[in-house]
Scaffold this motif. Structure first.
Motif, PDB file in Angstrom:
ATOM      1  N   GLU A 146     109.694  61.555  12.055  1.00 12.66           N
ATOM      2  CA  GLU A 146     109.503  60.490  12.889  1.00 12.66           C
ATOM      3  C   GLU A 146     109.679  60.844  14.462  1.00 12.66           C
ATOM      4  N   LEU A 147     110.346  61.960  14.537  1.00  7.56           N
ATOM      5  CA  LEU A 147     110.727  62.613  15.864  1.00  7.56           C
ATOM      6  C   LEU A 147     109.616  63.290  16.280  1.00  7.56           C
ATOM      7  N   VAL A 148     109.143  64.056  15.380  1.00  6.38           N
ATOM      8  CA  VAL A 148     107.496  64.630  15.526  1.00  6.38           C
ATOM      9  C   VAL A 148     106.634  63.741  16.079  1.00  6.38           C
ATOM     10  N   LEU A 149     106.424  62.431  15.368  1.00  2.98           N
ATOM     11  CA  LEU A 149     105.537  61.402  15.737  1.00  2.98           C
ATOM     12  C   LEU A 149     105.937  61.108  17.204  1.00  2.98           C
ATOM     13  N   LEU A 150     107.071  60.782  17.452  1.00  7.67           N
ATOM     14  CA  LEU A 150     107.512  60.346  18.931  1.00  7.67           C
ATOM     15  C   LEU A 150     107.103  61.281  19.864  1.00  7.67           C
TER      16      LEU A 150
END
Lengths: 277, 219, 220, 294
Positions: B152-156
């Motif tokens: 999710e951090l990567v997506l953000l």
């Protein structure tokens, strides 16, 4: 788990938004006093609008900066620039995200009703920019049947659309987020013409010899101005800035700036006027 | 083809912008985590109203493109009584509200996987509902969903490429500015993609290692 | 603050066309992405080591890059080596390319989820690799991966909003354009939100219906 | 008339192959393993296995878990690549080819498939295709591999399903069948291809105890009809009753072999005795009865 009910959810979203609208509160103090108190004037603009505001190798540069610096020193405040894509600049002003817009924006009748404009700072008449090696466009009417581009949400684009509708074969018109992108696509050959105010494209053509301005301008005579919200709080700010502009008219520094950035001084009104568009 | 002097010149500018990108996405993720925890616990609550509110939150923030969310927050924030919202704050607000919805979904899965006996045991010991959530359930849910949270951090970080619409000079905006001043579009955007990859690929690999580790410890 | 929805009806034609552009870029991009993804997954399964490595690198690079940056690379970077795509085409190509790596990962996990023994059984009966993939793996994994595919489709639906930045005249571009021109920011944004929420709700409902339909054989 | 499954009446497979002996030759083995070995890294899974299986012979492979009996069976279908020695099926080398320089390389897929045509395999986990009905499972290879028209293939499939007692379940998906029924469908699927040899890899190990009997009954029936069978099993009763030869493996090698009575009754081999003792202890509640029988 219950399945989300589409209608109910959409409705609840709607009520949420409406509730927010009702909850809106307005600041009541005088904007000029506020600005002086905090010592900072927040100014929204878009740094893809050479030569008014642009990025030269990453550095903010342009006529706007020099002009607003003068305004800042006269008012005794520093200028804080906020760089936004143009379609966001006016909504941001209305939302109160900054005090003032030094776009500059073309002064139109419609916009004059909505915003509080300063005195004009430059000529804004719209003309066509083309690739220098494109011989098929000699007059503005030659864009008939070709591909043209302009900035989304700009008055220049509206002028282009009005002009295009009159042509025998209206050109296809693409709307860009900023004018840098239109120049890029003109260079790449995706479009054949860019419609923008004369000072902008004249400057662009001197910077990039691959482009050429098509004379004469096709648009109605028009002027660029800065703007604030059209409310009581902002009136004093616009007045104060107009005073600075008037003094710049008188001491010739406005003409100097115009000569520096556009190559020649411009004949612009130094009092309130009724725009033709 | 590749203009090295321009590249070297652009590096310090991109470096500064990178800090802004990281700052926004990391803070957005952190605040998003708090929102996510809140929403997830609302969804698992007994009260139907809380459940429906949690569900609506996820439905809206997962259903509207982030670009549109950014515009909405930017235009509507003053109605929350937040005039003169600095771009950084607007960006972090949008990213955290959006990631909160996704993190809530992840955490909900993690919370549901915890045997109910644990809650009952903690309840019998006299722990309050929030205390059970924070001290007993959340740590376990985080541990079991860590790979998804890293993802999710990567997506953000990738989503943060859109924050320039609220006026923040992040990595993408700076590269765009550089490109429009010298027309070296391909080069600048290639460098831009490279920088994102340099952050995201190691993070992804880290996430995958966590996942394998987790699988092994559960097996 | 006024709230005036007449601006939407006044521009209904333009908005409808923009809606069609959104649908077109979304679906055309997704279908191409699905095909490319299946191809990548199959190549990773049957191709040699070097090909696998190459595809792995491609997947990681695309997954590490924001969609907007990919758009910029293709649309504005493309012309520097002769790739001069129109905005809509560039949008479709980028959605296809971007989604292909995610779809490939979904397909790969789907292939892996079909027990090895089922393939051994088929091999021993003389069925070929392609026959097994087509008749045994694909039909089963489609059921397994359908939720992931639907989820990816909703993500892609939202990504089409980013296409507004490269001049694709889709919903976000047209509605924000109308908003700026007529100073109706709130109304246009609200309509925009509802349009996307509707599209995504319809997609996930269709997905759930499809899941029930194709999963019948798993019911006891 | 019941479908006959004995190898003598099945059509000669792959008649274009020069090495294929015509007709049943009771004297020469149908499967022949010589010095077969296999290793995973440093671990020797199989070592120096020599074994012949003749027509209509039923061979049961027994041994503790990890003894390599399943690996050995899977090697006979080349599902595991053996890396030493040779396996011949009907006189032809399985899975490998010897090139001009005398080096071993993988046989082509068509060659492997030709060898596998003689084999039917039944797995511990059934490995039915869950998205096809029982009938679909049996029909699939008939249509796709043998190229038989679908309605004809379905007729043949129904005959085989009837033989394993599941004709009325033909339209059911595997998920709706019991484990025993699923395994019988798996047997039918293999039988439909009319193999000469049936390989069973612990066919009842994944089944609930009360479902084991129905599968063993089908296997017994097959053995009676003269099918050549190799069975890896823990069902000592089945081995004792049905096997012609019982082979005991331990740690990858054949420890001893013989008729059931030789292996189960007269063996002096300590490891086999240990294995059988453990087996009897596990089933201690009927210990006394077996002793009486013995």
């Amino acid at each position: 788990m219950k399945k989300p009910n589409l209608l109910k959810l959409s409705l609840s979203k709607l009520t949420l938004a409406l509730g927010l609208c009702l909850a809106a509160t307005s600041a009541s103090a005088d904007l000029l006093d506020d600005v002086k108190e905090r010592g900072v004037l927040n100014v929204g603009t878009e740094f893809h609008f050479a030569p008014f505001a642009y990025l030269d190798a990453g550095q903010q540069s342009g006529l706007n900066l020099e002009l607003m610096e003068r305004v800042g020193s006269e008012l005794g405040v520093s200028i804080n620039w906020i760089d936004l894509p143009w379609p966001s600049v006016l909504p941001g002003l209305e939302a109160g995200n900054y005090d003032f817009v030094a776009g500059p924006a073309m002064i139109t009748q419609e916009r004059k009703l909505r915003y509080n404009f300063t005195l004009p700072i430059a000529d804004a008449t719209v003309a066509i920019l083309k690739r220098a090696d494109d011989d098929s466009i000699q007059t503005p009417e030659d864009i008939s049947g070709k591909a043209a581009g302009g900035g989304r949400g700009t008055a220049q684009l509206e002028q282009l659309k009005a002009f295009a509708a009159e042509l025998p074969e209206p050109p296809t018109i693409t709307e860009y987020v900023d004018y840098s992108q239109t120049y890029a696509d003109l260079a790449a050959g995706r479009i054949d013409a860019v419609a923008n105010s004369l000072p902008n494209i004249a400057y662009t053509a001197t910077q990039r010899p691959m482009f050429e301005v098509v004379q004469p301008p096709f648009g109605q005579p028009a002027f660029f101005g800065y703007m604030a919200r059209n409310d009581e709080e902002s009136a004093s700010l616009v007045e104060a800035i107009n005073e600075v502009l008037l003094s710049m008219h008188e001491d010739g520094s406005l003409s100097e700036l115009q000569t520096k950035w556009f190559g020649a001084p411009m004949d612009i009104p130094s009092e309130d006027f009724e725009p033709e568009i | 083809m590749f203009d090295w002097p321009t590249f070297l010149f652009s590096l310090p500018l991109l470096g500064k912008a990178l800090l802004i990108t990281l700052q926004t996405s990391l803070l957005g993720n952190a605040i998003g985590f708090v929102i996510g925890t809140l929403i997830a616990s609302m969804q698992l609550a007994k009260m139907p109203l809380l459940r429906r509110l949690g569900g609506s939150y996820i439905f809206i923030f997962r259903g509207v493109p982030l670009l549109v969310q950014l515009l909405v927050i930017y235009y509507l924030a003053p109605m929350f009584g937040l005039p003169n919202l600095p771009p950084m704050v607007a960006a972090i607000m949008a990213l955290s509200l959006c990631s909160g919805a996704y993190i809530a979904e992840i955490l909900r899965g993690g919370l549901l996987a915890i045997p109910s006996g644990q809650r009952e045991a903690a309840h019998l010991l006299g722990m309050s509902r929030p205390a059970i959530l924070l001290r007993v359930e959340l740590p376990q849910a985080v541990q079991s969903t860590l790979p998804s949270l890293v993802n999710e951090l990567v997506l953000l970080i990738k989503s943060s490429a859109l924050v320039s619409v609220v006026g923040l000079a992040d990595l993408t905006r700076v590269a765009q500015n550089l490109a429009s001043s010298d027309y070296l579009f391909f080069q600048h955007y290639l460098v831009l993609a490279g920088i994102y990859c340099l952050i995201n690929i190691p993070l992804t690999m880290f996430g995958r290692r966590l996942e394998r580790h987790l699988e092994r410890s559960l097996a | 603050m006024t709230f005036d929805l007449s601006i939407i009806t006044a521009n209904a034609d333009a908005i409808w066309n923009a809606f069609l552009v959104t649908i077109y870029t979304w679906l055309a991009g997704s279908v191409l992405g699905l095909i490319a993804g299946l191809l990548i997954a199959a190549l990773m399964l049957f191709g040699g080591r070097p090909l696998q490595r190459l595809l792995r690198v491609f997947i990681e690079l695309v997954r590490g890059t924001p969609f907007l940056v990919i758009l910029f690379l293709v649309y504005y970077g493309g012309p520097s080596f002769g790739l001069r795509l129109g905005a809509i085409t560039a949008g479709v190509v980028c959605i296809a390319g971007y989604s292909s790596v995610y779809f490939a990962e979904i397909f790969r996990s789907g292939f892996a989820a079909v027990p090895r023994g089922q393939l051994e059984a088929g091999e021993c009966l003389g069925l070929g690799r392609l026959q097994l993939m087509w008749r045994v793996q694909l039909p089963q994994m489609l059921v397994l991966i359908l939720p992931s595919i639907i989820n990816m489709l909703t993500i892609l639906c939202k990504e089409t909003a980013v296409l507004s930045i490269i001049t694709v005249p889709e919903l976000t571009a047209v509605l924000t354009g109308i908003g700026t021109r007529t100073f109706t920011f709130i109304e246009t944004l609200l309509v925009l939100c509802i349009a996307y929420l509707l599209l995504i709700e319809i997609t996930s409902r269709a997905g759930r219906w499809l899941e029930r339909r194709v999963g019948t054989y798993l019911q006891r | 008339m019941p479908l006959s499954l004995s190898p003598s009446t099945s059509p000669p497979a792959a008649s274009n192959l020069e090495a294929t002996p015509k007709g049943p030759d009771k004297a020469s083995p149908i499967i022949h393993l010589s010095a077969v070995g296999k290793r995973f890294g440093n671990h020797q899974v199989l070592a120096d296995i020599n074994l012949s299986v003749h027509h209509s012979e039923v061979v049961c492979l027994i041994g503790p878990s990890g003894s390599g009996k399943s690996t050995l069976l899977r090697s006979m279908a080349f599902l595991e690549e053996y890396d030493e020695g040779e396996i011949h099926i009907e006189g032809r080398l399985l899975g490998w080819e010897i090139d001009d320089r005398g080096r071993r390389k993988h046989a082509g897929r068509t060659r492997l498939n030709q060898a596998r045509r003689n084999l039917g395999i039944v797995f511990q986990q059934f490995n039915l295709w869950p998205h096809m009905t029982a009938l679909g499972n049996v029909t699939e290879a008939l249509v796709r591999v043998r190229g038989i028209k679908r309605n004809e293939a379905e007729k043949r499939a129904m005959e085989v399903l009837d033989k394993v007692g599941l004709a009325e379940k033909a339209k059911e998906y595997p998920a709706r069948l019991s484990g025993g029924q699923q395994q019988r469908v798996a047997i039918a699927r293999a039988l439909a291809m009319e193999p000469k040899i049936m390989l069973f890899d612990e066919p009842t190990s994944a089944l609930d105890p009360e479902l084991v009997g129905e599968v063993l009954a089908v296997m017994k029936q097959l053995a009676l009809e003269g099918m050549t069978m190799v069975v890896v099993t823990h069902e000592m009763g089945f081995a004792a009753q049905v096997a012609d030869t019982v082979v005991f493996l331990d740690q990858g090698s054949i420890v001893t072999r013989g008729t059931p009575s030789e292996v189960f009754r007269d063996t002096q081999h300590p490891r086999l005795r240990q294995f059988l003792q453990n087996y009897l202890d596990r089933n201690a509640f009927w210990h006394t009865t077996t002793e009486q029988e013995n």
